[in-house]
Design an enzyme around this catalytic site. Structure first.
Site, PDB file in Angstrom:
ATOM      1  CD  GLN A  28      -3.078  -0.701   0.093  1.00 18.39           C
ATOM      2  OE1 GLN A  28      -3.233   0.439  -0.348  1.00 18.39           O
ATOM      3  NE2 GLN A  28      -3.786  -1.731  -0.351  1.00 18.39           N
ATOM      4  CB  THR A  84       2.590  -6.905  14.202  1.00 23.66           C
ATOM      5  OG1 THR A  84       3.365  -6.992  12.993  1.00 23.66           O
ATOM      6  CG2 THR A  84       1.439  -7.898  14.129  1.00 23.66           C
ATOM      7  CD  GLN A  86      -0.278   0.610  11.458  1.00 23.74           C
ATOM      8  OE1 GLN A  86      -1.133   1.122  12.171  1.00 23.74           O
ATOM      9  NE2 GLN A  86      -0.504   0.293  10.192  1.00 23.74           N
ATOM     10  CG  HIS A 108      -6.359  -2.642   8.800  1.00 21.30           C
ATOM     11  ND1 HIS A 108      -7.706  -2.886   8.762  1.00 21.30           N
ATOM     12  CD2 HIS A 108      -5.819  -3.667   9.517  1.00 21.30           C
ATOM     13  CE1 HIS A 108      -7.964  -4.027   9.398  1.00 21.30           C
ATOM     14  NE2 HIS A 108      -6.831  -4.501   9.893  1.00 21.30           N
ATOM     15  CD  GLU A 227     -12.094 -31.187 -11.620  1.00 25.48           C
ATOM     16  OE1 GLU A 227     -13.057 -30.465 -11.242  1.00 25.48           O
ATOM     17  OE2 GLU A 227     -11.839 -31.403 -12.814  1.00 25.48           O
TER      18      GLU A 227
END
Length: 337
Positions: A28, A84, A86, A108, A227
């Site tokens: 980001q 974790t 910040q 966030h 599959e």
């Protein structure tokens, strides 16, 4: 109904009048910094001296500095380091220099929601959370498109926090796609739940369980991989474009019938109760406390599980199969990365 705003509702001059500091240059961070710069905003980036991203950011023409200096310089500080770390970054390098009138932003809501960071009363606290990975935020911006984002204001000391956050969202391209109003709590709780119950945890568990069921029954692992793993993208792409109805319209009647008949058996009452329990642990902070404690202790259990998951049969079978398909851009992650 949810409130959704666009470029026409934003005033770009607000963020262009600010000096913006971006802490971090990862997925980001790089997208926000570069998009802001290309939208005419004065931007600097804060990174550790040892960060491998320093040269990347500098080569992109950005000024790179330390977090304390960035905070002193900036009017707006966007904290985009991992959740974790910040709190430590804020406590040691941001808080001493976060003077009244500044804006602290997040991508966030984790650390605000769970009280790991408590900003002073005199600053605005807001969030712009793009609903997509950073490389898509950058790619779509460069293509004159955008990724939708969530906007929240936790603290409005200036009375202008919402307008500035919307201006920031427009500058990174989110206003082209739509900016949805929310709260820090709603964004954090739904984001964590989505990751754990559906997008990562639920999907990974479903893939592993389906693959194991077929292999245990004697079918070739390679066929089981096609599959239960390979074809999943085809289905998700259909849902992405037109929801469940378009997916069901596009697959065979047999597949659609199987959807209706088997879905509730696989994800039934027990699974739904497990989801409710999961959400409760997110809401009451149990998950956050456990994750923060794990990180503070060096993440030993986390790394052990990561290595074990990377060595599963479904992973070992998939690597050579992907190399057989030239249209798949195969990416190999080494155990421990």
């Amino acid at each position: 109904m949810a409130q959704i705003r666009y470029d026409k509702d934003a005033d770009l001059s607000l963020i262009r009048a600010c000096k913006v500091g971006v802490v971090g240059f990862g997925s980001q961070g790089h997208a926000h910094a570069l998009n802001l710069r290309d939208s005419g905003v004065e931007v600097r980036v804060a990174l550790r001296e040892s960060s491998k991203s320093r040269k990347v950011a500098q080569d992109a023409g950005l000024v790179v500095t330390d977090v304390a200096s960035l905070t002193q310089w900036a009017d707006v500080v966007m904290l985009l380091a991992p959740d974790t770390v910040q709190a430590a970054i804020y406590r040691e390098h941001i808080a001493p220099h976060l003077s009244t009138g500044k804006t602290l932003m997040f991508g966030h809501g984790f650390n605000i929601r769970y009280g790991a960071i408590t900003p002073p009363a005199g600053v605005d606290v807001s969030m712009i959370a793009p609903k997509g990975p950073g490389h898509r935020v950058r790619e779509t911006y460069c293509a004159n498109e955008g990724v939708p984002a969530l906007l929240a204001v936790e603290q409005d000391a200036s009375g202008e926090a919402d307008a500035l956050a919307l201006s920031y969202a427009a500058a990174i391209g989110a206003g082209r796609a739509g900016v949805l109003q929310t709260t820090f709590a709603e964004e954090t709780e739904t984001d964590l739940f989505g990751e754990q119950a559906v997008l990562c945890g639920g999907t990974s568990a479903l893939i592993k369980a389906g693959f194991k069921t077929l292999v245990d029954a004697g079918y070739q692992p390679e066929v089981a991989y096609f599959e239960c793993v390979h074809e999943l993208k085809l289905i998700v792409d259909l849902i992405y474009r037109g929801g469940l109805s378009y997916m069901r319209y596009s697959v065979s009647d047999t597949a659609e019938h199987g959807d209706y008949q088997a879905g509730d058996k696989i994800v039934g009452a027990a699974s739904q109760q497990a989801m409710k329990d999961l959400l409760n642990e997110i809401q009451d902070g149990t998950f956050a406390k456990e994750w923060i404690a794990e990180s503070e202790e060096g993440g030993k259990n986390f790394m052990k599980r990561r290595r074990a998951e990377q060595d599963l049969l479904v992973e070992r079978v998939g690597a050579p199969l992907r190399r057989m398909m030239p249209f798949v851009e195969d990416v190999n992650v080494n155990p421990g990365d």
